[in-house]
Write an enzyme that holds these catalytic residues in place. Sequence first.
Site, mmCIF file in Angstrom:
data_model
loop_
_atom_site.group_PDB
_atom_site.id
_atom_site.type_symbol
_atom_site.label_atom_id
_atom_site.label_comp_id
_atom_site.label_asym_id
_atom_site.label_seq_id
_atom_site.Cartn_x
_atom_site.Cartn_y
_atom_site.Cartn_z
ATOM 1 N N ASN A 16 38.824 46.719 59.057
ATOM 2 C CA ASN A 16 38.858 46.016 60.284
ATOM 3 C C ASN A 16 40.113 44.692 60.074
ATOM 4 O O ASN A 16 40.207 43.729 60.793
ATOM 5 C CB ASN A 16 37.696 45.018 60.400
ATOM 6 C CG ASN A 16 37.226 44.305 59.242
ATOM 7 O OD1 ASN A 16 37.729 44.157 57.833
ATOM 8 N ND2 ASN A 16 36.006 43.637 59.280
ATOM 9 N N TYR B 204 28.107 37.449 48.014
ATOM 10 C CA TYR B 204 28.890 38.749 47.304
ATOM 11 C C TYR B 204 27.975 39.187 46.357
ATOM 12 O O TYR B 204 27.764 40.723 46.622
ATOM 13 C CB TYR B 204 30.231 38.228 46.815
ATOM 14 C CG TYR B 204 31.086 39.377 46.233
ATOM 15 C CD1 TYR B 204 31.509 40.356 47.101
ATOM 16 C CD2 TYR B 204 31.215 39.779 44.833
ATOM 17 C CE1 TYR B 204 32.349 41.619 46.719
ATOM 18 C CE2 TYR B 204 32.100 40.631 44.176
ATOM 19 C CZ TYR B 204 32.456 41.631 45.086
ATOM 20 O OH TYR B 204 33.205 42.488 44.824
ATOM 21 N N ARG C 114 42.702 34.595 43.135
ATOM 22 C CA ARG C 114 42.056 35.311 41.994
ATOM 23 C C ARG C 114 43.055 34.945 41.001
ATOM 24 O O ARG C 114 44.285 34.646 41.171
ATOM 25 C CB ARG C 114 41.693 36.646 42.157
ATOM 26 C CG ARG C 114 40.444 37.058 42.856
ATOM 27 C CD ARG C 114 40.428 38.597 42.713
ATOM 28 N NE ARG C 114 40.758 39.169 43.798
ATOM 29 C CZ ARG C 114 40.405 40.414 43.928
ATOM 30 N NH1 ARG C 114 39.545 41.070 43.706
ATOM 31 N NH2 ARG C 114 40.845 41.204 44.846
HETATM 32 N N1 UDP Z 1 40.586 31.195 37.369
HETATM 33 C C1 UDP Z 1 41.517 30.217 36.662
HETATM 34 N N2 UDP Z 1 42.477 29.563 37.547
HETATM 35 C C2 UDP Z 1 42.832 30.265 39.003
HETATM 36 C C3 UDP Z 1 42.142 31.271 39.533
HETATM 37 C C4 UDP Z 1 41.022 31.694 38.538
HETATM 38 O O1 UDP Z 1 41.212 29.454 35.824
HETATM 39 O O2 UDP Z 1 43.814 29.716 39.452
HETATM 40 C C5 UDP Z 1 39.530 31.507 36.437
HETATM 41 C C6 UDP Z 1 38.193 31.485 37.503
HETATM 42 O O3 UDP Z 1 37.609 30.011 37.350
HETATM 43 C C7 UDP Z 1 37.576 32.535 36.567
HETATM 44 C C8 UDP Z 1 38.527 33.618 36.166
HETATM 45 O O4 UDP Z 1 39.668 32.684 35.902
HETATM 46 O O5 UDP Z 1 36.847 32.179 35.463
HETATM 47 C C9 UDP Z 1 38.654 34.701 36.929
HETATM 48 O O6 UDP Z 1 38.579 34.501 38.317
HETATM 49 P P1 UDP Z 1 38.766 35.222 39.624
HETATM 50 O O7 UDP Z 1 38.770 34.521 40.867
HETATM 51 O O8 UDP Z 1 40.107 36.250 39.252
HETATM 52 O O9 UDP Z 1 37.539 36.510 39.717
HETATM 53 P P2 UDP Z 1 36.204 36.506 39.100
HETATM 54 O O10 UDP Z 1 36.152 37.310 37.755
HETATM 55 O O11 UDP Z 1 35.563 35.090 38.932
HETATM 56 O O12 UDP Z 1 35.541 36.998 40.365
#
Ligand code: UDP
Length: 319
Positions: free
Chosen positions: A40, A153, A194
């Site tokens: 979608n 999620y 991410r």
């Molecule tokens: N993170 C970070 N800086 C960013 C984005 C993410 O330090 O700009 C950290 C986030 O807090 C987490 C890890 O990186 O501990 C992975 O985050 P992501 O959003 O990629 O995926 P998650 O594994 O949390 O679903």
Amino acid sequence: MNSSLLPKGRYLVAGGAGFIASHLCERLVSLGCEVLSIDNFITGRPDNLRGLLGHRLFNQMEHDIVQPLKIEGGLAGIFNLASPASPIDYAKFPIETLHVGAIGSDNLLKIAVEKKCPILVTSTSEVYGDPLEHPQRESYWGNVNPIGPRGCYDESKRYLEALTMAYHRARGVRTRIVRIFNTYGPRMRANDGRVVPNFCMQALANEDVTVYGDGKQTRSFCYIDDMVEGLLRFMQLDHFEPINIGNPDEYTILDFASRIVEMAESKSKIAFKPLPQDDPKTRCPDIAKAKKFLGWEPKVRLDEGLKKTFDYFRTCLVK
Ligand code: UDP
């Protein structure tokens, strides 16, 4: 076991325009399989499938699988990868995230019953929540906050697992449940929030690299090609309990930031920002089951995978 042994035939890929699924569609077509992608486009992008447009083995449908759907013709299998998957995406679409895991998945499981075909559903390492067991084995039940910002999620995927087991037990559907751990590579959305897109884009632009919290939390990163190989192998196996697919090569986020800055030969500095609520402190897959049942383990080293990922993000910079 090997992805090239996958029975040729027609596969439905739900969420086909997403990051992982678009690579899966390409690989299926390259193996000589016919693909029907359904998306979608709320987080998937038509552009991800551009290379397949016009291919005789490829078709796509713009449709939300939460709405009823009728598929004409037979299917060799269904891959369900439809869901927002990054924390900022599912925070933006919490209701859609819950509905796609519950109602959308139910619609696909019904199609598996009708077509008498196997269905592989993608769950997540998030079912382990902020884990109290390390590394995470499939037997661990997890530590999830159902009402926190990630609950939409995590619970959507936990429900998906319960629903999938119910269809297996009550209707005899040949189900496969994959728990996907952090995966990276070309076609991640540069702004999906991410850690890989953020750090790569920041490093390439010589901007501050934003580490959340003290950066001592850990993640383990799997390159996209390894992930797709794991999914294709699992589709061939009648094994009805979940299997983790991910790379157990684990890093603290602070180390990961330094590596990215170094690899990009960037002038970026590290800037510490607040840690989001319920951010898991550790995450690393135990892949003993994947090794045993799929003969699978990751092959692509982080520096090798990151090089290809940087090449892709460079093209996003100039857009
Ligand atoms: N993170 C970070 N800086 C960013 C984005 C993410 O330090 O700009 C950290 C986030 O807090 C987490 C890890 O990186 O501990 C992975 O985050 P992501 O959003 O990629 O995926 P998650 O594994 O949390 O679903």
